[in-house]
Design a protein around this motif. Sequence first.
Motif, PDB file in Angstrom:
ATOM      1  N   LEU A  57      27.966 -33.966 -10.692  1.00 63.71           N
ATOM      2  CA  LEU A  57      26.821 -33.320 -11.335  1.00 63.71           C
ATOM      3  C   LEU A  57      25.545 -34.129 -11.116  1.00 63.71           C
ATOM      4  O   LEU A  57      24.468 -33.568 -10.896  1.00 63.71           O
ATOM      5  CB  LEU A  57      27.091 -33.146 -12.832  1.00 63.71           C
ATOM      6  CG  LEU A  57      28.130 -32.082 -13.198  1.00 63.71           C
ATOM      7  CD1 LEU A  57      28.515 -32.190 -14.670  1.00 63.71           C
ATOM      8  CD2 LEU A  57      27.596 -30.684 -12.888  1.00 63.71           C
ATOM      9  N   ALA A  58      25.677 -35.446 -11.156  1.00 64.46           N
ATOM     10  CA  ALA A  58      24.518 -36.314 -10.947  1.00 64.46           C
ATOM     11  C   ALA A  58      23.980 -36.214  -9.524  1.00 64.46           C
ATOM     12  O   ALA A  58      22.827 -36.558  -9.259  1.00 64.46           O
ATOM     13  CB  ALA A  58      24.892 -37.762 -11.256  1.00 64.46           C
ATOM     14  N   THR A  59      24.825 -35.719  -8.615  1.00 59.53           N
ATOM     15  CA  THR A  59      24.427 -35.596  -7.214  1.00 59.53           C
ATOM     16  C   THR A  59      23.997 -34.172  -6.868  1.00 59.53           C
ATOM     17  O   THR A  59      23.760 -33.854  -5.710  1.00 59.53           O
ATOM     18  CB  THR A  59      25.592 -36.029  -6.297  1.00 59.53           C
ATOM     19  OG1 THR A  59      26.174 -37.234  -6.810  1.00 59.53           O
ATOM     20  CG2 THR A  59      25.115 -36.315  -4.883  1.00 59.53           C
ATOM     21  N   GLY A  60      23.935 -33.310  -7.880  1.00 63.64           N
ATOM     22  CA  GLY A  60      23.437 -31.958  -7.646  1.00 63.64           C
ATOM     23  C   GLY A  60      24.479 -30.880  -7.475  1.00 63.64           C
ATOM     24  O   GLY A  60      24.189 -29.812  -6.922  1.00 63.64           O
ATOM     25  N   ALA A  61      25.695 -31.108  -7.951  1.00 69.18           N
ATOM     26  CA  ALA A  61      26.741 -30.091  -7.839  1.00 69.18           C
ATOM     27  C   ALA A  61      26.354 -28.836  -8.620  1.00 69.18           C
ATOM     28  O   ALA A  61      25.793 -28.922  -9.714  1.00 69.18           O
ATOM     29  CB  ALA A  61      28.068 -30.641  -8.365  1.00 69.18           C
ATOM     30  N   ASP A  62      26.655 -27.686  -8.046  1.00 68.42           N
ATOM     31  CA  ASP A  62      26.390 -26.402  -8.699  1.00 68.42           C
ATOM     32  C   ASP A  62      27.387 -26.232  -9.838  1.00 68.42           C
ATOM     33  O   ASP A  62      28.581 -26.028  -9.610  1.00 68.42           O
ATOM     34  CB  ASP A  62      26.535 -25.267  -7.687  1.00 68.42           C
ATOM     35  CG  ASP A  62      26.169 -23.908  -8.265  1.00 68.42           C
ATOM     36  OD1 ASP A  62      26.078 -23.779  -9.504  1.00 68.42           O
ATOM     37  OD2 ASP A  62      25.990 -22.961  -7.478  1.00 68.42           O
ATOM     38  N   ILE A  63      26.898 -26.281 -11.060  1.00 69.74           N
ATOM     39  CA  ILE A  63      27.775 -26.318 -12.227  1.00 69.74           C
ATOM     40  C   ILE A  63      28.503 -25.006 -12.485  1.00 69.74           C
ATOM     41  O   ILE A  63      29.564 -24.987 -13.119  1.00 69.74           O
ATOM     42  CB  ILE A  63      26.964 -26.730 -13.480  1.00 69.74           C
ATOM     43  CG1 ILE A  63      27.897 -27.181 -14.599  1.00 69.74           C
ATOM     44  CG2 ILE A  63      26.053 -25.593 -13.938  1.00 69.74           C
ATOM     45  CD1 ILE A  63      27.180 -27.855 -15.745  1.00 69.74           C
ATOM     46  N   ASN A  64      27.972 -23.908 -11.993  1.00 71.42           N
ATOM     47  CA  ASN A  64      28.591 -22.605 -12.252  1.00 71.42           C
ATOM     48  C   ASN A  64      29.219 -21.971 -11.015  1.00 71.42           C
ATOM     49  O   ASN A  64      29.630 -20.804 -11.059  1.00 71.42           O
ATOM     50  CB  ASN A  64      27.556 -21.638 -12.836  1.00 71.42           C
ATOM     51  CG  ASN A  64      27.071 -22.064 -14.212  1.00 71.42           C
ATOM     52  OD1 ASN A  64      27.866 -22.380 -15.089  1.00 71.42           O
ATOM     53  ND2 ASN A  64      25.758 -22.089 -14.394  1.00 71.42           N
ATOM     54  N   ALA A  65      29.320 -22.726  -9.913  1.00 70.29           N
ATOM     55  CA  ALA A  65      29.833 -22.148  -8.663  1.00 70.29           C
ATOM     56  C   ALA A  65      31.288 -21.702  -8.820  1.00 70.29           C
ATOM     57  O   ALA A  65      32.158 -22.516  -9.142  1.00 70.29           O
ATOM     58  CB  ALA A  65      29.720 -23.161  -7.536  1.00 70.29           C
ATOM     59  N   PRO A  66      31.583 -20.413  -8.591  1.00 72.67           N
ATOM     60  CA  PRO A  66      32.954 -19.920  -8.726  1.00 72.67           C
ATOM     61  C   PRO A  66      33.757 -20.072  -7.439  1.00 72.67           C
ATOM     62  O   PRO A  66      33.187 -20.221  -6.354  1.00 72.67           O
ATOM     63  CB  PRO A  66      32.745 -18.440  -9.044  1.00 72.67           C
ATOM     64  CG  PRO A  66      31.509 -18.091  -8.259  1.00 72.67           C
ATOM     65  CD  PRO A  66      30.628 -19.325  -8.313  1.00 72.67           C
ATOM     66  N   ASP A  67      35.080 -20.027  -7.578  1.00 71.96           N
ATOM     67  CA  ASP A  67      35.926 -19.978  -6.384  1.00 71.96           C
ATOM     68  C   ASP A  67      36.094 -18.516  -5.988  1.00 71.96           C
ATOM     69  O   ASP A  67      35.422 -17.634  -6.527  1.00 71.96           O
ATOM     70  CB  ASP A  67      37.271 -20.671  -6.634  1.00 71.96           C
ATOM     71  CG  ASP A  67      38.153 -19.934  -7.637  1.00 71.96           C
ATOM     72  OD1 ASP A  67      37.709 -18.907  -8.196  1.00 71.96           O
ATOM     73  OD2 ASP A  67      39.288 -20.383  -7.867  1.00 71.96           O
ATOM     74  N   THR A  68      36.984 -18.231  -5.053  1.00 71.01           N
ATOM     75  CA  THR A  68      37.133 -16.858  -4.576  1.00 71.01           C
ATOM     76  C   THR A  68      37.718 -15.929  -5.634  1.00 71.01           C
ATOM     77  O   THR A  68      37.660 -14.713  -5.487  1.00 71.01           O
ATOM     78  CB  THR A  68      38.035 -16.811  -3.328  1.00 71.01           C
ATOM     79  OG1 THR A  68      39.266 -17.490  -3.606  1.00 71.01           O
ATOM     80  CG2 THR A  68      37.361 -17.480  -2.146  1.00 71.01           C
ATOM     81  N   HIS A  69      38.288 -16.483  -6.700  1.00 74.32           N
ATOM     82  CA  HIS A  69      38.819 -15.666  -7.787  1.00 74.32           C
ATOM     83  C   HIS A  69      37.792 -15.470  -8.895  1.00 74.32           C
ATOM     84  O   HIS A  69      38.105 -14.895  -9.935  1.00 74.32           O
ATOM     85  CB  HIS A  69      40.078 -16.306  -8.371  1.00 74.32           C
ATOM     86  CG  HIS A  69      41.168 -16.520  -7.374  1.00 74.32           C
ATOM     87  ND1 HIS A  69      41.595 -15.535  -6.513  1.00 74.32           N
ATOM     88  CD2 HIS A  69      41.912 -17.615  -7.077  1.00 74.32           C
ATOM     89  CE1 HIS A  69      42.560 -16.010  -5.738  1.00 74.32           C
ATOM     90  NE2 HIS A  69      42.762 -17.264  -6.056  1.00 74.32           N
ATOM     91  N   GLY A  70      36.585 -15.978  -8.679  1.00 75.73           N
ATOM     92  CA  GLY A  70      35.550 -15.825  -9.687  1.00 75.73           C
ATOM     93  C   GLY A  70      35.668 -16.802 -10.832  1.00 75.73           C
ATOM     94  O   GLY A  70      34.962 -16.697 -11.833  1.00 75.73           O
ATOM     95  N   THR A  71      36.576 -17.769 -10.714  1.00 73.91           N
ATOM     96  CA  THR A  71      36.757 -18.770 -11.760  1.00 73.91           C
ATOM     97  C   THR A  71      35.789 -19.924 -11.528  1.00 73.91           C
ATOM     98  O   THR A  71      35.668 -20.416 -10.415  1.00 73.91           O
ATOM     99  CB  THR A  71      38.199 -19.307 -11.747  1.00 73.91           C
ATOM    100  OG1 THR A  71      39.105 -18.205 -11.804  1.00 73.91           O
ATOM    101  CG2 THR A  71      38.452 -20.218 -12.935  1.00 73.91           C
ATOM    102  N   ASN A  72      35.089 -20.354 -12.577  1.00 71.14           N
ATOM    103  CA  ASN A  72      34.103 -21.424 -12.419  1.00 71.14           C
ATOM    104  C   ASN A  72      34.620 -22.734 -13.018  1.00 71.14           C
ATOM    105  O   ASN A  72      35.684 -22.760 -13.645  1.00 71.14           O
ATOM    106  CB  ASN A  72      32.766 -21.001 -13.044  1.00 71.14           C
ATOM    107  CG  ASN A  72      32.878 -20.744 -14.530  1.00 71.14           C
ATOM    108  OD1 ASN A  72      33.250 -21.619 -15.304  1.00 71.14           O
ATOM    109  ND2 ASN A  72      32.564 -19.523 -14.956  1.00 71.14           N
ATOM    110  N   PRO A  73      33.903 -23.835 -12.826  1.00 71.91           N
ATOM    111  CA  PRO A  73      34.378 -25.127 -13.335  1.00 71.91           C
ATOM    112  C   PRO A  73      34.704 -25.142 -14.829  1.00 71.91           C
ATOM    113  O   PRO A  73      35.700 -25.733 -15.243  1.00 71.91           O
ATOM    114  CB  PRO A  73      33.214 -26.070 -12.995  1.00 71.91           C
ATOM    115  CG  PRO A  73      32.659 -25.503 -11.728  1.00 71.91           C
ATOM    116  CD  PRO A  73      32.716 -24.011 -11.944  1.00 71.91           C
TER     117      PRO A  73
END
Length: 209
Positions: A57-73
């Motif tokens: 997160l400190a390096t700019g990770a997309d906090i809400n990015a989903p996988d192919t199933h639409g599941t997010n972190p």
Amino acid sequence: MQGSDTALFVACKEGHEEVAKALLAGGADVNAKNTDGATALFVACKEGHVEVAQALLATGADINAPDTHGTNPLTTACEGGHMEVAQVLLASSADVNAKDTVRVGQQAGGRFMGQQAGWKDGLVGRDCRAEVAWRLAAESYRDGNTALILACIKGHVELAKLLLAAGADISAKNTGGEAPCHAASKNGHKDMAKLLKTAFYGPFTYYHS
């Protein structure tokens, strides 16, 4: 960029914070996705590695990015019961009411049905097998689940408290029509059902005449 087993993904999955930091400092793409559409942050959250998640997160990770199933972190962290990870994500403004968006069971069912179509049995036998396969695949149906619904399915009471305090919608339903209270009751989580009842109606006060 797509990457299945890149060094960053392996480090994040195994919880090696310093290795992940070194790779990021060396130019690794923090938002690259693997063949399942998951980011390194998603992988770290799924495994419950809070320090790694913080570094990403400190390096700019997309906090809400989903996988192919639409599941997010956040939803994957809550499904796995990872309280500290969920706390970090919510403190970093993760969308507490984001929903899964893909019908996993329906996709699998479609693949099963396609396989049945190639069988040489009679039409009736083929159709029966396809129907059975569809129903089995539907067991994994999870379209429209929020982090709160997933926490309720798994019985993670403390996580549910955290999500409710962060503004989780207690009335939100998945596409199967299940709200958090239904998910808790269906899976036999008595304490969760009590929590949700109190959160929805408020504490009861008894008056005596």
